[in-house]
Motif scaffolding. Sequence first.
Motif, mmCIF file in Angstrom:
data_model
loop_
_atom_site.group_PDB
_atom_site.id
_atom_site.type_symbol
_atom_site.label_atom_id
_atom_site.label_comp_id
_atom_site.label_asym_id
_atom_site.label_seq_id
_atom_site.Cartn_x
_atom_site.Cartn_y
_atom_site.Cartn_z
ATOM 1 N N PHE A 170 0.648 -1.217 0.032
ATOM 2 C CA PHE A 170 0.098 0.127 0.010
ATOM 3 C C PHE A 170 0.838 1.263 0.029
ATOM 4 O O PHE A 170 0.290 2.510 0.057
ATOM 5 N N ALA A 171 2.253 1.127 -0.281
ATOM 6 C CA ALA A 171 2.994 2.083 -0.349
ATOM 7 C C ALA A 171 2.761 3.280 -1.531
ATOM 8 O O ALA A 171 2.241 2.776 -2.633
ATOM 9 N N ILE A 172 2.876 4.418 -1.288
ATOM 10 C CA ILE A 172 2.563 5.504 -2.235
ATOM 11 C C ILE A 172 3.968 5.610 -3.062
ATOM 12 O O ILE A 172 4.843 5.814 -2.439
ATOM 13 N N CYS A 173 3.807 5.557 -4.449
ATOM 14 C CA CYS A 173 4.773 5.849 -5.248
ATOM 15 C C CYS A 173 5.711 7.068 -5.292
ATOM 16 O O CYS A 173 4.825 8.034 -4.891
ATOM 17 N N ASP A 174 6.885 7.162 -5.370
ATOM 18 C CA ASP A 174 7.456 8.402 -5.378
ATOM 19 C C ASP A 174 7.187 9.324 -6.531
ATOM 20 O O ASP A 174 7.136 8.967 -7.640
ATOM 21 N N GLU A 175 6.675 10.609 -6.470
ATOM 22 C CA GLU A 175 6.045 11.341 -7.431
ATOM 23 C C GLU A 175 7.136 11.791 -8.297
ATOM 24 O O GLU A 175 6.956 11.972 -9.784
ATOM 25 N N ALA A 176 8.531 11.991 -7.947
ATOM 26 C CA ALA A 176 9.722 12.289 -8.884
ATOM 27 C C ALA A 176 9.861 11.208 -9.808
ATOM 28 O O ALA A 176 9.977 11.476 -11.022
ATOM 29 N N VAL A 177 9.937 9.982 -9.325
ATOM 30 C CA VAL A 177 9.961 8.907 -10.273
ATOM 31 C C VAL A 177 8.777 8.672 -11.355
ATOM 32 O O VAL A 177 9.055 8.690 -12.320
ATOM 33 N N ILE A 178 7.563 8.911 -10.654
ATOM 34 C CA ILE A 178 6.460 8.999 -11.814
ATOM 35 C C ILE A 178 6.641 9.922 -12.843
ATOM 36 O O ILE A 178 6.313 9.680 -13.804
ATOM 37 N N ARG A 179 7.079 11.171 -12.412
ATOM 38 C CA ARG A 179 7.257 12.357 -13.206
ATOM 39 C C ARG A 179 8.224 11.979 -14.310
ATOM 40 O O ARG A 179 7.957 12.254 -15.499
ATOM 41 N N LYS A 180 9.257 11.397 -13.755
ATOM 42 C CA LYS A 180 10.605 11.223 -14.793
ATOM 43 C C LYS A 180 10.173 9.986 -15.773
ATOM 44 O O LYS A 180 10.379 10.191 -16.954
ATOM 45 N N LEU A 181 9.638 8.962 -15.422
ATOM 46 C CA LEU A 181 9.185 7.932 -16.356
ATOM 47 C C LEU A 181 7.989 8.239 -17.166
ATOM 48 O O LEU A 181 8.014 7.913 -18.430
ATOM 49 N N VAL A 182 7.048 8.975 -16.751
ATOM 50 C CA VAL A 182 5.954 9.261 -17.741
ATOM 51 C C VAL A 182 6.138 10.393 -18.753
ATOM 52 O O VAL A 182 5.860 10.244 -19.776
ATOM 53 N N SER A 183 7.137 11.396 -18.053
ATOM 54 C CA SER A 183 7.588 12.403 -19.091
ATOM 55 C C SER A 183 8.096 11.801 -20.475
ATOM 56 O O SER A 183 8.177 12.371 -21.502
ATOM 57 N N LYS A 184 8.770 10.835 -20.240
ATOM 58 C CA LYS A 184 9.730 10.175 -21.642
ATOM 59 C C LYS A 184 8.802 9.583 -22.597
ATOM 60 O O LYS A 184 9.023 9.949 -23.550
ATOM 61 N N ARG A 185 7.601 9.326 -22.013
ATOM 62 C CA ARG A 185 6.537 8.628 -22.955
ATOM 63 C C ARG A 185 5.453 9.585 -23.651
ATOM 64 O O ARG A 185 5.063 9.695 -24.710
ATOM 65 N N HIS A 186 4.943 10.300 -22.399
ATOM 66 C CA HIS A 186 3.771 11.154 -22.644
ATOM 67 C C HIS A 186 3.906 12.433 -21.718
ATOM 68 O O HIS A 186 3.575 12.351 -20.602
ATOM 69 N N PRO A 187 4.668 13.359 -22.326
ATOM 70 C CA PRO A 187 5.002 14.739 -21.593
ATOM 71 C C PRO A 187 3.857 15.459 -21.206
ATOM 72 O O PRO A 187 3.638 16.115 -20.241
ATOM 73 N N ASP A 188 2.552 15.407 -22.143
ATOM 74 C CA ASP A 188 1.169 15.942 -21.636
ATOM 75 C C ASP A 188 0.961 14.993 -20.244
ATOM 76 O O ASP A 188 0.145 16.106 -19.399
ATOM 77 N N LEU A 189 0.936 14.009 -20.158
ATOM 78 C CA LEU A 189 0.531 13.512 -19.039
ATOM 79 C C LEU A 189 1.151 13.539 -17.661
ATOM 80 O O LEU A 189 0.665 13.780 -16.773
ATOM 81 N N ALA A 190 2.668 13.932 -17.959
ATOM 82 C CA ALA A 190 3.526 14.299 -16.819
ATOM 83 C C ALA A 190 2.990 15.773 -16.307
ATOM 84 O O ALA A 190 2.763 15.932 -15.144
ATOM 85 N N GLU A 191 2.395 16.634 -17.125
ATOM 86 C CA GLU A 191 1.964 18.086 -16.844
ATOM 87 C C GLU A 191 0.833 17.835 -16.239
ATOM 88 O O GLU A 191 0.366 18.586 -15.201
ATOM 89 N N LYS A 192 -0.132 16.710 -16.558
ATOM 90 C CA LYS A 192 -1.481 16.595 -15.989
ATOM 91 C C LYS A 192 -1.287 16.138 -14.577
ATOM 92 O O LYS A 192 -2.033 16.579 -13.687
ATOM 93 N N PHE A 193 -0.200 15.279 -14.417
ATOM 94 C CA PHE A 193 0.036 14.725 -13.235
ATOM 95 C C PHE A 193 0.619 15.794 -12.224
ATOM 96 O O PHE A 193 -0.121 15.854 -11.111
ATOM 97 N N ASP A 194 1.420 16.757 -12.635
ATOM 98 C CA ASP A 194 1.773 17.822 -11.700
ATOM 99 C C ASP A 194 0.773 18.791 -11.430
ATOM 100 O O ASP A 194 0.685 19.304 -10.318
ATOM 101 N N ARG A 195 -0.216 18.978 -12.367
ATOM 102 C CA ARG A 195 -1.282 19.814 -12.202
ATOM 103 C C ARG A 195 -2.370 19.168 -11.157
ATOM 104 O O ARG A 195 -2.691 19.806 -10.188
ATOM 105 N N PHE A 196 -2.414 17.979 -11.285
ATOM 106 C CA PHE A 196 -3.388 17.272 -10.213
ATOM 107 C C PHE A 196 -2.705 17.309 -8.599
ATOM 108 O O PHE A 196 -3.605 17.672 -7.770
ATOM 109 N N LEU A 197 -1.355 17.147 -8.796
ATOM 110 C CA LEU A 197 -0.539 17.457 -7.361
ATOM 111 C C LEU A 197 -0.817 18.712 -6.852
ATOM 112 O O LEU A 197 -1.171 19.055 -5.762
#
Length: 547
Positions: A170-197
């Motif tokens: 039930f551990a919450i994933c590191d947001e920096a890792v999420i941002r790094k991996l998602v931005s490589k494939r979908h930069p728009d989703l990474a921006e959406k992720f940052d906006r949600f946070l």
Amino acid sequence: MEDYGSSDEDIYSSDQESYDGLENEEADSQWGSSTGNSCKVITRESLLVAQREDLRRVMDLLSLREHHARTLLIHYRWDVERLFAILVEKGKTCLFAEAGVTILEEVDVDSSVSSSTMMCGICMEEVAGSEVTKMDCGHCFCNDCWTEHFIVKIKEGQSKRIRCMAHKCFAICDEAVIRKLVSKRHPDLAEKFDRFLLESYIEDNKMVKWCPSIPHCGNAIRVETDEFCEVECSCGLQFCFSCLSEAHSPCSCWMWELWIKKCRDESETVNWITVHTKPCPKCHKPVEKNGGCNLVSCICGQAFCWLCGGATGRDHTWSSIAGHSCGRYKEDQEKKSERAKRDLYRYMHYHNRYKAHTDSFTQESRLRETIKEKVAILESRDSRLRDFSWVTNGLYRLFRSRRALSFSYPFAFYMFGDDLFKDEMTNEEKEIKQHLFEDQQQQLEANVEKLSKVFEDPFDGFEETEIMDMRMQVLNLSVVTDTLCKKMYECIETDLLGALQFSSHNIAPYQSKGIERATELNGGRNTKANNNITCQKSHDQTNGCTL
């Protein structure tokens, strides 16, 4: 000027403090709302600053990284005081476990894995160590699986709390890792992720809400104390912070929601149809009687008796319908009709008065510019009386009192009706409380009308003695209406809503200076609570207790 002041003191000495308070109010603030420090406007530019205030408090106290602090705050809905209270009560381990924060201090949790190759537990493929990522909880999978997991969760709207993929973790994933991996494939989703946070500070925070203006002004409002309050955004919109509808005290949010629905839908039209029509026994359409004969016909051709609603033939005499008799009394049907009539007339009573005061408020609000012009004319005169702030202050006292009076009628409709509180009061108790409330409401109504009439006079043409008489009238009536408003609110909060046992209704408190205008956010919050928790932490450590 001094002569007039001494005469005022002789005549109205008992209310002198109230008069002084009224005249000392800043006229500019009275043309809008009162300004205080209990609510703040958060713009899109200051949203990050506001969020970092709370993040910094938690990070400094618990020595956490930013994403761990954010995970804690999102879980506890950005309620820093509640987070600190749980820390003291249950300890750090329980605090972290409930929020899904995992910190393994003795294990290397670097996101990169140094081994040459390893098997991913999700796709079951051998991948290079450089293509594997380890989370704080210690679980590691290949970057492709992590990325797909993150993308799915972001698209599902779960950006703020993306959990580890491992079974029963039930551990919450590191947001920096999420941002790094998602931005490589979908930069728009990474921006959406940052906006949600970023926007989680508003979406998940019960003390911060978006301004409900249409079109949206882009601002949010943060209150510091009670969420049951009324505020004014910098865009000028006044609204109830609890339910985001227009400011409606002394109505509770629940009462106001029911009232708006009742006024908007066709419930009273149905009531009118019930009272004035009868359903056809064949096609069931409502039929209105337009003549004196009790044998009526529907457009479908069916004849029926108006008295009982039963289907009949068309043969009838002056005294009876052939083959039909309905002279026997039917209690249930009679009661239903009488109840519908009573409910309709009761609703019309309260709605007509609510509408009348709302219309009066609209008309009086148009006096602002006219009053300003009249005051400008008076100020241009060569007179001993130079300060006319009592005019503008009195006018806004009229606005506030009129508004409270108009919303008191929907409150009374539900407070003393048979729908919400029928099990809370006996009929005798309800009657006593209703008379008490209506007496106060009637007194307020009478003085509001007097104050309104004063401002309708063409006082810009008055002589100086007439101006002084008007001044004393305005001061006197302003103090009286303010006092009566306070008493009415006290009656509602203490004797009526405060006495309820089976339900809870809260109203925004009465503000003599009007609905508070939120100020721009600047600087940090009060750190008193932070200091208290630090002292508590030191105390517990001194006594051998580790949080």
